[in-house]
Design a protein around this motif. Structure first.
Motif, short mmCIF file in Angstrom:
data_model
loop_
_atom_site.label_atom_id
_atom_site.label_comp_id
_atom_site.label_asym_id
_atom_site.label_seq_id
_atom_site.Cartn_x
_atom_site.Cartn_y
_atom_site.Cartn_z
N ALA A 122 0.65 -0.94 0.19
CA ALA A 122 0.03 0.03 -0.13
C ALA A 122 1.26 0.83 0.11
O ALA A 122 0.53 2.63 -0.45
N GLY A 123 2.19 0.86 -0.07
CA GLY A 123 3.07 2.42 -0.12
C GLY A 123 3.67 2.78 1.19
O GLY A 123 4.70 4.09 0.84
N PHE A 124 3.71 1.79 3.02
CA PHE A 124 3.92 1.82 3.94
C PHE A 124 5.54 2.22 3.48
O PHE A 124 5.84 0.32 3.36
N GLU A 125 6.20 1.78 4.72
CA GLU A 125 8.00 1.71 4.83
C GLU A 125 7.14 0.73 5.97
O GLU A 125 7.30 2.11 7.33
N LEU A 126 6.92 -0.71 6.73
CA LEU A 126 6.51 -0.80 7.98
C LEU A 126 7.54 -1.22 8.48
O LEU A 126 8.78 -1.68 7.94
N THR A 127 8.13 -0.60 9.30
CA THR A 127 8.38 -0.82 11.11
C THR A 127 8.05 -1.76 11.92
O THR A 127 8.96 -1.40 13.00
N ASN A 128 7.41 -2.13 12.32
CA ASN A 128 6.77 -2.47 13.45
C ASN A 128 5.35 -3.51 13.14
O ASN A 128 4.31 -3.03 12.48
N VAL A 129 5.36 -5.13 13.63
CA VAL A 129 4.61 -5.59 13.61
C VAL A 129 4.43 -5.95 14.93
O VAL A 129 5.33 -6.66 15.46
N LEU A 130 3.24 -6.40 15.58
CA LEU A 130 2.97 -6.35 16.87
C LEU A 130 1.56 -6.71 17.76
O LEU A 130 0.64 -7.11 16.40
N ASP A 131 1.45 -8.48 18.45
CA ASP A 131 -0.43 -9.04 18.44
C ASP A 131 -0.93 -7.55 19.09
O ASP A 131 -0.63 -7.11 19.18
N GLU A 132 -1.84 -7.53 18.58
CA GLU A 132 -3.10 -6.70 18.86
C GLU A 132 -3.12 -6.26 20.34
O GLU A 132 -3.69 -5.43 20.21
N PRO A 133 -3.91 -7.35 21.20
CA PRO A 133 -4.07 -6.66 22.71
C PRO A 133 -3.11 -6.03 23.10
O PRO A 133 -2.39 -5.07 24.01
N THR A 134 -1.75 -6.42 23.07
CA THR A 134 -0.31 -5.67 22.56
C THR A 134 -0.20 -4.03 22.19
O THR A 134 -0.06 -3.69 23.78
N ALA A 135 -0.48 -4.18 21.72
CA ALA A 135 -1.04 -3.00 21.20
C ALA A 135 -1.69 -1.87 21.42
O ALA A 135 -1.57 -1.04 21.65
N ALA A 136 -2.73 -2.85 21.83
CA ALA A 136 -4.14 -1.48 22.81
C ALA A 136 -3.97 -1.20 23.66
O ALA A 136 -3.93 -0.23 24.45
N ASN A 137 -2.65 -2.10 24.85
CA ASN A 137 -2.06 -2.51 26.10
C ASN A 137 -0.74 -0.97 26.01
O ASN A 137 -0.61 -0.06 26.75
N LYS A 138 -0.63 0.08 24.60
CA LYS A 138 0.68 0.63 24.56
C LYS A 138 -1.02 2.29 24.78
O LYS A 138 -0.06 3.23 25.18
N VAL A 139 -2.18 1.75 24.34
CA VAL A 139 -2.90 3.11 24.72
C VAL A 139 -3.41 2.81 26.19
O VAL A 139 -3.64 4.26 27.00
N LEU A 140 -3.87 1.32 26.42
CA LEU A 140 -4.64 1.75 27.98
C LEU A 140 -3.80 1.52 29.24
O LEU A 140 -3.52 2.44 30.03
N LYS A 141 -2.61 1.05 29.20
CA LYS A 141 -0.95 0.98 29.40
C LYS A 141 -1.52 0.35 30.94
O LYS A 141 -1.38 1.36 32.68
N ILE A 142 -2.18 -1.14 31.46
CA ILE A 142 -2.28 -1.86 31.63
C ILE A 142 -1.35 -2.41 32.41
O ILE A 142 -0.36 -2.87 31.60
N LYS A 143 -0.73 -1.82 34.07
CA LYS A 143 0.46 -2.61 34.83
C LYS A 143 -0.33 -4.56 35.08
O LYS A 143 1.05 -5.43 34.70
N ASN A 144 -1.04 -4.63 35.50
CA ASN A 144 -1.46 -6.22 35.94
C ASN A 144 -2.58 -5.99 35.26
O ASN A 144 -3.67 -5.29 35.61
N GLY A 145 -3.20 -7.75 35.20
CA GLY A 145 -4.52 -7.86 34.63
C GLY A 145 -4.29 -8.44 32.91
O GLY A 145 -3.35 -8.86 32.53
N ALA A 146 -5.79 -8.59 32.25
CA ALA A 146 -5.83 -8.70 30.96
C ALA A 146 -6.36 -7.83 30.53
O ALA A 146 -7.53 -7.53 30.54
N VAL A 147 -5.81 -7.50 28.88
CA VAL A 147 -6.21 -7.33 27.91
C VAL A 147 -6.79 -8.20 26.76
O VAL A 147 -6.15 -9.33 26.63
N VAL A 148 -8.36 -7.96 26.77
CA VAL A 148 -9.10 -8.67 26.25
C VAL A 148 -9.29 -8.12 24.56
O VAL A 148 -10.29 -7.25 24.39
N ASP A 149 -9.05 -8.07 23.22
CA ASP A 149 -9.21 -7.80 21.82
C ASP A 149 -10.48 -8.69 21.37
O ASP A 149 -9.73 -9.43 20.20
N ILE A 150 -11.54 -7.95 21.44
CA ILE A 150 -12.59 -8.49 21.08
C ILE A 150 -12.55 -7.99 19.50
O ILE A 150 -13.51 -6.70 19.81
#
Length: 280
Positions: A122-150
């Motif tokens: 699509a024209g991007f220089e791809l710089t990172n690939v990570l799993d979805e719940p871990t990506a979500a936690n970049k925003v949530l910033k949960i220290k302990n618990g579970a992030v569930v991406d449905i």
């Protein structure tokens, strides 16, 4: 103020800002732009941040190019991402160079290559690939618990301890199953059922109908968090926009469950926050 409230204050502010710039892009020049590409089962989202990692533009489009977390329409996915990229570039008056992406947890060997190829084609220089719940936690910033991406096709789970991911899992149950239930219960085509499900005005009526599927998702969560000291569950992903889904999951798991404002945009924003200028 508790850490929990602070976490959601940051998350909700970021999501609110993103929702605003989707309609009203910020055209002030930035030295660099970071783009998160979220290839969802039901929706493809592009989130663009400036040099200070603040939302400046974005777009989303409902599509059927991914199923159960796997790219099934490679050319269609490329075309959608490319069109959205060009549209945002025209609004900002600049080229979007750097992009990051995410995949369901545990599917790196199965489909990460396809996701990489879509973003790059699509024209991007791809710089990172990570799993979805871990990506979500970049925003949530949960220290302990579970992030569930449905999402539309899968439920991804990340368990965190002291801010580090200690377990990830993914199973093929999500919003598609909810839409199938609506389709059968209301005798309507799948596409119409999908639109009916997205309308928040119908959620109170739909929740009892969809409860068995949500309970199944809850059993998936229970299975994967067993043996871990999980004190809270944070929900993200488009399917979690269903009003009241968190109450059913909390009842079935016995664990405090909550979700941020508009959970559909949390993961793509987390992907964008994970983008950088260095290549992979």
């Amino acid at each position: 103020m508790s850490e929990k409230k602070l976490t959601f204050k940051f998350c909700d502010k970021l999501v609110d800002d993103f929702e605003h710039v989707v309609k009203h892009p910020i055209v002030d020049k930035s030295s660099v732009y970071y783009t998160g590409v979220d290839l969802g089962t039901a929706c493809v989202v592009l989130a663009v941040l400036d040099e200070n990692y603040r939302p400046v533009a974005g777009d989303y489009r409902y599509a059927d190019v991914v199923r159960d977390g796997m790219v099934v329409d490679y050319i269609g996915a490329i075309n959608i991402v490319r069109e959205m990229k060009r549209g945002i570039e025209e609004k900002l008056g600049t080229e979007l160079i750097y992009g990051a992406a995410a995949i369901p947890p545990g599917t790196d060997e199965l489909d990460s290559g396809a996701v990489r190829n879509v973003v790059q084609a699509a024209g991007f220089e791809l710089t990172n690939v990570l799993d979805e719940p871990t990506a979500a936690n970049k925003v949530l910033k949960i220290k302990n618990g579970a992030v569930v991406d449905i999402g539309g096709g899968t439920t991804g789970i990340s368990i965190l301890k002291d801010g580090k991911v200690v377990y990830i899992a993914d199973e093929p149950t999500g919003g598609t199953q909810l839409s199938l239930v609506v389709s059968g219960a209301y005798n309507m085509p799948f596409e119409k059922a999908e639109l009916y499900k997205r309308n928040s005005e119908n959620h109170k009526e739909l929740l009892p109908v969809l409860k068995p599927v949500v309970e199944k998702i809850s059993s998936i969560i229970n299975h994967h968090i067993k043996g871990y000291d999980v004190q809270e569950i944070s929900l993200v992903g488009g399917t979690c926009c269903l009003t009241g889904i968190e109450k059913i999951i909390e009842k079935q798991t016995g664990i405090f469950t909550h979700k941020p404002h508009n959970p559909m945009f949390v993961t793509p924003l987390g992907i964008a926050l994970s983008c950088r200028q260095e290549g992979m």
